[in-house]
Design a protein around this motif. Structure first.
Motif, short mmCIF file in Angstrom:
data_model
loop_
_atom_site.label_atom_id
_atom_site.label_comp_id
_atom_site.label_asym_id
_atom_site.label_seq_id
_atom_site.Cartn_x
_atom_site.Cartn_y
_atom_site.Cartn_z
N GLY A 182 -7.80 -52.26 53.77
CA GLY A 182 -6.48 -52.53 54.33
C GLY A 182 -6.35 -51.99 55.74
O GLY A 182 -5.79 -52.64 56.62
N ALA A 183 -6.87 -50.77 55.98
CA ALA A 183 -6.79 -50.18 57.31
C ALA A 183 -7.63 -50.96 58.31
O ALA A 183 -7.24 -51.15 59.46
CB ALA A 183 -7.24 -48.72 57.26
N GLN A 184 -8.78 -51.42 57.89
CA GLN A 184 -9.68 -52.10 58.81
C GLN A 184 -9.16 -53.46 59.25
O GLN A 184 -9.58 -53.99 60.29
CB GLN A 184 -11.07 -52.22 58.20
CG GLN A 184 -11.79 -50.88 58.10
CD GLN A 184 -13.19 -50.99 57.54
OE1 GLN A 184 -13.92 -51.91 57.86
NE2 GLN A 184 -13.56 -50.05 56.69
N THR A 185 -8.25 -54.06 58.50
CA THR A 185 -7.65 -55.31 58.95
C THR A 185 -6.57 -55.06 60.00
O THR A 185 -6.10 -56.00 60.64
CB THR A 185 -7.03 -56.09 57.78
OG1 THR A 185 -6.05 -55.27 57.13
CG2 THR A 185 -8.11 -56.50 56.78
N VAL A 186 -6.16 -53.80 60.19
CA VAL A 186 -5.17 -53.44 61.20
C VAL A 186 -5.84 -52.89 62.45
O VAL A 186 -5.47 -53.23 63.57
CB VAL A 186 -4.17 -52.41 60.64
CG1 VAL A 186 -3.17 -51.99 61.70
CG2 VAL A 186 -3.45 -52.95 59.43
N LEU A 187 -6.83 -52.03 62.27
CA LEU A 187 -7.42 -51.28 63.37
C LEU A 187 -8.30 -52.17 64.26
O LEU A 187 -8.70 -53.26 63.86
CB LEU A 187 -8.24 -50.12 62.81
CG LEU A 187 -7.41 -49.01 62.17
CD1 LEU A 187 -8.31 -48.00 61.46
CD2 LEU A 187 -6.55 -48.29 63.21
N PRO A 188 -8.63 -51.70 65.45
CA PRO A 188 -9.52 -52.46 66.34
C PRO A 188 -10.87 -52.74 65.69
O PRO A 188 -11.33 -51.98 64.83
CB PRO A 188 -9.68 -51.54 67.56
CG PRO A 188 -8.51 -50.63 67.52
CD PRO A 188 -8.19 -50.43 66.07
N ASN A 189 -11.49 -53.82 66.13
CA ASN A 189 -12.80 -54.19 65.61
C ASN A 189 -13.93 -53.46 66.31
O ASN A 189 -15.08 -53.86 66.22
CB ASN A 189 -13.03 -55.70 65.76
CG ASN A 189 -12.19 -56.50 64.78
OD1 ASN A 189 -11.59 -55.93 63.88
ND2 ASN A 189 -12.14 -57.79 64.94
N VAL A 190 -13.59 -52.40 67.03
CA VAL A 190 -14.59 -51.58 67.71
C VAL A 190 -14.35 -50.13 67.32
O VAL A 190 -13.21 -49.73 67.05
CB VAL A 190 -14.52 -51.74 69.24
CG1 VAL A 190 -14.93 -53.15 69.65
CG2 VAL A 190 -13.13 -51.43 69.77
N PRO A 191 -15.39 -49.30 67.26
CA PRO A 191 -15.21 -47.89 66.90
C PRO A 191 -14.32 -47.16 67.91
O PRO A 191 -14.29 -47.51 69.10
CB PRO A 191 -16.64 -47.34 66.92
CG PRO A 191 -17.52 -48.53 66.75
CD PRO A 191 -16.81 -49.65 67.43
N LEU A 233 0.18 -49.70 65.11
CA LEU A 233 0.86 -50.25 63.92
C LEU A 233 0.23 -49.81 62.61
O LEU A 233 0.62 -50.28 61.55
CB LEU A 233 0.88 -51.78 64.01
CG LEU A 233 1.83 -52.32 65.08
CD1 LEU A 233 1.58 -53.79 65.34
CD2 LEU A 233 3.27 -52.08 64.69
N LEU A 234 -0.73 -48.89 62.68
CA LEU A 234 -1.33 -48.37 61.45
C LEU A 234 -0.35 -47.43 60.74
O LEU A 234 0.23 -46.54 61.38
CB LEU A 234 -2.61 -47.60 61.77
CG LEU A 234 -3.34 -47.05 60.54
CD1 LEU A 234 -4.16 -48.14 59.87
CD2 LEU A 234 -4.22 -45.86 60.90
N PRO A 235 -0.13 -47.57 59.42
CA PRO A 235 0.69 -46.59 58.69
C PRO A 235 0.05 -45.20 58.77
O PRO A 235 -1.16 -45.06 58.59
CB PRO A 235 0.69 -47.12 57.25
CG PRO A 235 0.30 -48.56 57.37
CD PRO A 235 -0.61 -48.65 58.55
N ILE A 236 0.86 -44.20 59.06
CA ILE A 236 0.35 -42.84 59.19
C ILE A 236 0.56 -42.08 57.89
O ILE A 236 1.68 -41.97 57.38
CB ILE A 236 1.05 -42.10 60.36
CG1 ILE A 236 0.78 -42.84 61.68
CG2 ILE A 236 0.58 -40.66 60.43
CD1 ILE A 236 -0.68 -42.96 62.05
N VAL A 237 -0.55 -41.57 57.34
CA VAL A 237 -0.51 -40.79 56.10
C VAL A 237 -0.43 -39.31 56.44
O VAL A 237 -1.18 -38.82 57.30
CB VAL A 237 -1.76 -41.06 55.23
CG1 VAL A 237 -1.75 -40.19 53.98
CG2 VAL A 237 -1.82 -42.54 54.86
#
Length: 527
Positions: free
Chosen positions: A132-141, A170-174
């Motif tokens: 789920g996080a990887q569909t939000v975050l950039p596609n680069v490290p 826009l990533l939810p912060i835990v």
């Protein structure tokens, strides 16, 4: 090098459950004029279960907005507004955020810049395999750092990525309590959001309870606002027809309804926001040895299609042929299809490509008959089988032999990502809110090393993408659109129709963002 998205990202290409990163939304309009109800309960129908509420999991990401905040938020008009951060700035490789003071986690602990950086780093670590996080975050490290004294968080990527604010932001912060015990996030929430998960039942319902003292929602939204519900109860209602019935009888207050059941809801004073989607998003298998590896043949087959007729079938009436790969409201959205799709008459284009046909016989080239395996799944939309059937009839009239196959969704995924036994696949999608989401599906390696299941090779697209990745945020929209136009000219993909579903409200008003995502702090309950 772009990081390969997880297999779960397939859902973002095929189904209307794509995770919304950004883009436009709308405000629900209705005839509701009755007084507001303070601290009431709003009942929401969800189409599927939520086996995990971990906001970084495939399932929990869609419900994260109730209990988790992000650094920035997207307004209904697509602009960015404040969230946990009050200000931000970004280049193609760095994003800086200044946190709002006074934010607390649901367990009462203050949120620090270090806690935010820790959450970003955890979500972005490939070893954690957080789909789920990887569909939000950039596609680069990227790496995340913090300065608690100034309340700033910075993220720096190893390669250019133009939409850092609209991805990392826009990533939810835990909160730290959740990161200390990640498995607890399946059944509990540990965020800074306006609600807390207070009841979990396998298969539903799920209950959220409002947080008092919350003042840091989108653009400073507060849970003290009149009419905001004290409880949100989410029940699983798989069938659109059942959800429509419950809306009409008051059994639920908010539900997403698509297909013919929408007509039954008109004229009943319900709030409604339209959700844009693309019906019939079509890919062509270009792997070596497949007939459609020949670009001239792809162009000829696309030009032979009656796009208006297909659009009418796709939406069950008078349809509008889709102009883009993604839905209206996506960042950089533009109508590109008409100006760039092949326009030569199908039969003429086939002859020019070296295909011949004897009277009543099949199309042949070099002694080989043209045979196509066309697959779709009703799991992706009620009209897709009819769209594929019309497509097959039109190609059969040209002399192609078309094997029309209707599969279950798992079988369709297997054909795309395992056996590669297809020539044409027809699906439905809102697409991606950001143009970068399409990159791994139109370039790079094929499965299992990548997600380019159709084996697309388009040097013009690749070159334009490389240029667009160096341009920040929406300044590169012109380049992104030229890249998409190159896909149309090569007949690498074909969207069939612009479609709509709706988020409906009984005794409620609300706003939504791209993909029909509810904004929790916007929900108001009326008598």
């Amino acid at each position: 090098m772009l990081r390969r998205p997880p297999p779960a990202a397939l859902a973002a290409t095929l189904t209307a459950a794509a995770l919304a990163l950004s883009g436009c939304g709308s405000t629900a309009t209705s005839s509701t004029s009755t007084p507001l109800v303070d601290r009431g309960t709003v009942r929401i129908a969800a189409a599927g279960e939520t086996p995990s509420f971990d906001p970084y999991s495939t399932f929990g990401a869609s419900q994260a907005r109730y209990a988790y905040d992000s650094l920035v938020n997207v307004a209904p008009d697509g602009t960015l507004v404040t969230g946990l951060a009050t200000s931000w700035q970004a280049t193609a490789t760095t994003a800086d955020f200044t946190l709002r003071p006074g934010v607390t986690c649901s367990d009462g602990t203050p949120l620090t810049a270090s806690a935010v950086a820790r959450s970003l780093s955890y979500a972005g670590d490939p070893a954690n395999q957080l789909a789920g996080a990887q569909t939000v975050l950039p596609n680069v490290p990227f790496t995340a750092t913090a300065d608690d004294a100034t309340g700033t968080v910075s993220a720096t990527t190893t390669a250019p990525f133009p939409f850092l604010t609209r991805s990392i932001g826009l990533l939810p912060i835990v909160c730290p309590a959740g990161l200390d015990h990640p498995r607890s996030l399946d059944r509990t929430t540990q965020g800074t959001g306006p609600y807390v998960l207070t009841r979990y039942t396998p298969g539903g319902p799920y209950e959220f309870t409002v947080r008092d003292g919350y003042t840091w929602g989108p653009a400073g939204a507060s849970t003290a606002a009149p009419g905001l519900p004290a409880r949100i109860v989410i029940s699983v209602v798989p069938q659109a027809s059942t959800a429509a019935n419950l809306l009409l009888t008051g059994g639920v207050d908010i539900a997403n309804v698509n297909g013919p059941d929408r007509a039954r809801l008109t004229g009943h004073g319900l709030a409604v926001t339209d959700v844009a989607t693309v019906v019939g998003l079509t890919f062509f298998n270009q792997r070596p040895g497949r007939a459609l590896a020949d670009p001239a043949l792809r162009r000829a087959l696309v030009s032979a299609l009656d796009r208006q007729g297909l659009a009418n079938v796709a939406v069950g009436g008078t349809g509008r042929p889709a102009g883009a790969l993604g839905a209206e409201g996506a960042v950089c959205h533009a109508d590109l299809a008409d100006a760039n799709l092949p326009a030569q008459a199908g039969a003429e284009a086939l002859r020019a490509a070296g295909w011949t046909r004897s009277p009543g016989g099949p199309l042949t080239k070099d002694g080989r008959a043209l045979r196509l395996r066309l697959i779709t799944s009703p799991d992706l939309g009620p009209t897709l089988s009819s769209v594929a059937e019309l497509m097959a009839r039109q190609w059969t009239a040209l002399g192609a032999r078309v094997d029309l196959v209707t599969e279950s969704l798992p079988a369709l995924v297997n054909a795309m990502y395992q056996s590669a036994d297809f020539d044409v696949v027809v699906g439905t999608s809102p697409g991606f809110a950001l143009p970068v989401g399409f990159i791994p599906f139109f370039s790079g390696p094929t499965p299992a090393q990548g997600l380019n299941f159709a084996g697309v090779r388009n040097p013009e697209y690749d070159a334009l993408v490389a240029q667009a990745l160096r341009e920040t945020d929406t300044t590169g929209c012109g380049t992104w659109n030229r890249a998409a136009a190159a896909l149309f000219r090569a007949a690498d993909a074909l969207p069939i129709a612009d479609g709509r579903s709706g988020v409906y409200g009984h005794r409620t008003t609300f706003t939504t963002t791209f993909g029909g995502q509810l904004v929790p702090t916007s929900i108001r309950l009326h008598q």
